[in-house]
Motif scaffolding. Sequence first.
Motif, mmCIF file in Angstrom:
data_model
loop_
_atom_site.group_PDB
_atom_site.id
_atom_site.type_symbol
_atom_site.label_atom_id
_atom_site.label_comp_id
_atom_site.label_asym_id
_atom_site.label_seq_id
_atom_site.Cartn_x
_atom_site.Cartn_y
_atom_site.Cartn_z
ATOM 1 N N LEU A 195 -6.253 5.756 6.054
ATOM 2 C CA LEU A 195 -7.255 4.627 6.363
ATOM 3 C C LEU A 195 -7.781 3.807 5.372
ATOM 4 O O LEU A 195 -8.073 2.929 5.530
ATOM 5 C CB LEU A 195 -8.554 5.656 6.942
ATOM 6 C CG LEU A 195 -8.232 6.229 8.208
ATOM 7 C CD1 LEU A 195 -9.214 7.358 8.709
ATOM 8 C CD2 LEU A 195 -8.052 5.196 9.429
ATOM 9 N N ILE A 196 -7.693 4.374 3.872
ATOM 10 C CA ILE A 196 -8.159 3.577 2.793
ATOM 11 C C ILE A 196 -6.977 2.590 2.899
ATOM 12 O O ILE A 196 -7.323 1.298 2.807
ATOM 13 C CB ILE A 196 -8.297 4.378 1.490
ATOM 14 C CG1 ILE A 196 -9.696 5.339 1.846
ATOM 15 C CG2 ILE A 196 -8.097 3.556 0.526
ATOM 16 C CD1 ILE A 196 -9.378 6.272 0.623
ATOM 17 N N LYS A 197 -5.768 2.836 2.822
ATOM 18 C CA LYS A 197 -4.786 1.965 2.820
ATOM 19 C C LYS A 197 -4.637 0.895 4.026
ATOM 20 O O LYS A 197 -4.463 -0.301 3.791
ATOM 21 C CB LYS A 197 -3.437 2.612 2.730
ATOM 22 C CG LYS A 197 -3.044 3.577 1.693
ATOM 23 C CD LYS A 197 -1.813 4.401 1.738
ATOM 24 C CE LYS A 197 -1.434 5.290 0.661
ATOM 25 N NZ LYS A 197 -1.041 4.747 -0.785
ATOM 26 N N LEU A 198 -4.756 1.290 5.050
ATOM 27 C CA LEU A 198 -4.878 0.708 6.210
ATOM 28 C C LEU A 198 -6.001 -0.478 6.161
ATOM 29 O O LEU A 198 -5.757 -1.493 6.592
ATOM 30 C CB LEU A 198 -4.940 1.400 7.543
ATOM 31 C CG LEU A 198 -4.825 0.605 9.013
ATOM 32 C CD1 LEU A 198 -3.617 0.052 8.919
ATOM 33 C CD2 LEU A 198 -5.039 1.552 10.112
ATOM 34 N N GLU B 16 0.716 -1.198 0.080
ATOM 35 C CA GLU B 16 0.193 -0.118 -0.113
ATOM 36 C C GLU B 16 0.776 1.254 -0.041
ATOM 37 O O GLU B 16 0.394 2.371 -0.208
ATOM 38 C CB GLU B 16 -0.987 -0.124 1.420
ATOM 39 C CG GLU B 16 -2.032 -1.327 1.213
ATOM 40 C CD GLU B 16 -2.737 -1.258 0.262
ATOM 41 O OE1 GLU B 16 -3.215 -0.113 -0.549
ATOM 42 O OE2 GLU B 16 -2.798 -2.416 -0.370
ATOM 43 N N ARG B 17 2.011 1.199 0.096
ATOM 44 C CA ARG B 17 3.080 2.157 0.312
ATOM 45 C C ARG B 17 2.644 3.105 1.173
ATOM 46 O O ARG B 17 2.536 4.507 1.362
ATOM 47 C CB ARG B 17 3.229 2.817 -1.135
ATOM 48 C CG ARG B 17 3.754 1.940 -2.152
ATOM 49 C CD ARG B 17 4.304 2.485 -3.449
ATOM 50 N NE ARG B 17 4.408 1.504 -4.338
ATOM 51 C CZ ARG B 17 4.332 1.760 -5.683
ATOM 52 N NH1 ARG B 17 4.078 3.125 -6.117
ATOM 53 N NH2 ARG B 17 4.413 0.898 -6.536
ATOM 54 N N LEU B 18 2.204 2.667 2.431
ATOM 55 C CA LEU B 18 1.824 3.404 3.728
ATOM 56 C C LEU B 18 3.089 2.985 4.702
ATOM 57 O O LEU B 18 3.290 1.728 4.941
ATOM 58 C CB LEU B 18 0.853 2.844 4.193
ATOM 59 C CG LEU B 18 0.414 3.419 5.547
ATOM 60 C CD1 LEU B 18 0.122 4.869 5.547
ATOM 61 C CD2 LEU B 18 -0.748 2.806 5.946
ATOM 62 N N THR C 242 -7.593 -1.679 3.661
ATOM 63 C CA THR C 242 -7.212 -2.928 2.614
ATOM 64 C C THR C 242 -6.294 -3.937 3.342
ATOM 65 O O THR C 242 -6.430 -5.088 2.972
ATOM 66 C CB THR C 242 -6.144 -2.310 1.693
ATOM 67 O OG1 THR C 242 -7.195 -0.948 0.918
ATOM 68 C CG2 THR C 242 -6.098 -3.177 0.312
ATOM 69 N N VAL C 243 -5.360 -3.569 4.256
ATOM 70 C CA VAL C 243 -4.435 -4.365 5.000
ATOM 71 C C VAL C 243 -5.212 -5.078 5.904
ATOM 72 O O VAL C 243 -5.105 -6.288 5.958
ATOM 73 C CB VAL C 243 -3.289 -3.544 5.426
ATOM 74 C CG1 VAL C 243 -2.298 -4.478 6.373
ATOM 75 C CG2 VAL C 243 -2.319 -2.958 4.337
ATOM 76 N N LEU C 244 -6.042 -4.109 6.706
ATOM 77 C CA LEU C 244 -6.864 -5.018 7.789
ATOM 78 C C LEU C 244 -7.915 -6.027 7.441
ATOM 79 O O LEU C 244 -8.061 -7.075 7.754
ATOM 80 C CB LEU C 244 -7.576 -4.036 8.735
ATOM 81 C CG LEU C 244 -6.913 -3.139 9.540
ATOM 82 C CD1 LEU C 244 -7.556 -2.011 9.861
ATOM 83 C CD2 LEU C 244 -6.604 -3.783 10.654
ATOM 84 N N LYS C 245 -8.431 -5.826 6.194
ATOM 85 C CA LYS C 245 -9.328 -6.790 5.530
ATOM 86 C C LYS C 245 -8.479 -8.058 5.333
ATOM 87 O O LYS C 245 -9.004 -9.179 5.515
ATOM 88 C CB LYS C 245 -9.868 -6.178 4.091
ATOM 89 C CG LYS C 245 -11.063 -5.730 4.257
ATOM 90 C CD LYS C 245 -11.591 -5.182 2.982
ATOM 91 C CE LYS C 245 -12.788 -4.163 3.006
ATOM 92 N NZ LYS C 245 -12.847 -3.148 2.035
#
Length: 399
Positions: free
Chosen positions: A388-391, A359-361, A393-396
């Motif tokens: 939050l959008i990036k996070l 996500e490059r976060l 995606t990862v949490l899902k």
Amino acid sequence: MRSKQEYMEKAEELIYKTYNRFPVVFDHGDGVFLYDTDGKEYLDFAAGIAVMGLGYHDKEFDDALKSQVEKLLHTSNLFYNVPAVEAGELILKASDMDKVFFTNSGTEAIEGALKIARRYAYNKDKSHDHEIIAMNHSFHGRSLGALSVTGNDHYQEPFKPLIPGIRFAEYNDLDSVKALMNDRTCAVIMETIQGEGGIYPATEEFLKGVRKLCDEHDALLILDEIQCGMGRTGTMFAWQKYGVKPDVMTAAKALGNGVPIGAFLAHGKAATAMSPGDHGTTYGGNPFVTAAAAKVLELFEKRKIVDHVKEVGDYLWEQTEALSQKYKIITAHRGLGLIQGLELSVPAAPLVKDALLNERLVIISAGANVIRFVPPLIISREHVDAMLIKLETVLKKHS
Ligand SMILES: *Cc1c(COP(=O)(O)O)cnc(C)c1O
């Protein structure tokens, strides 16, 4: 120029391996973004571990560094210099302390604070059996004195024996401090918000209670503000929110916005405990690093960074709170301002790595299972939304 792979291999070959690094080579930064050697852009919510408060490549800050480079880098502490006076004035005003000593790092600021405590007690009775109370799950640095008060067996075990006379209490448990306090106690040291330990803010009751115990036993209260200080909680230093003033406090990380500088500051009786010859440093407080700190402090005031942190910190809290209601793997949400943590029911490291590489976060963990947010203090609501959008995606993926 070498490839990213070659740089990583060379680094592993040359640099003493005390870190397991993520496979990214950063090349430059701008605002709240970092860019790697392939030119890929990353949104940064780590700020080089709570250091880059003003973000990367701030024009006014960079210009101040450049003009100091052209004037004078270093003279030693045998002489006076102009930027040290300017930085000193600004940090004493911001902290309401009486005296400052500039160091090169956070851990050295802790060493100085511990020496004040020892010296203060020694001045009273010339004995060597004084005790310091520190907290479990704390982090104060890697030099042997700071390690001695870091309540983490994993960090301490291979380096014992450490300095004697350190007792460990339970953070936010006043009775555990009370049980260790006696007439040999010369100081209590703790972070106002435990950072590395997993983002645990002190409760008001605890901090006020410890202050009172210190007063009753004439022991110094040392607050480590290295991570939570410098505006990060929405006040310049976190203790200011509680209205509990320490005798000694430490700062570093965001103080130099990437230029290595720390400080220990003392108030009242602690401000006169040490005398000429008791402490020193060759580099500490040199004109280059103090010009950086003076500029940071000046820009914080001019741009009202602390007010901005309050506002955007509240927004981060609301939005992250919503996320923590939605995902069962989030088991707790702690912190204030722009130092917040999400505790997970799973290890944080795989999520942090996924966020970075896919996500490059840039986010980091605290302890084994906490995702830590310590972004540049200049982030906007839009950056929070993008994070939050990036996070999510990862949490899902990891739920
Ligand atoms: C980072 C940190 C330190 C140590 O600072 P260094 O500059 O790494 O030596 C000490 N205390 C706290 C609370 C920290 O977060």
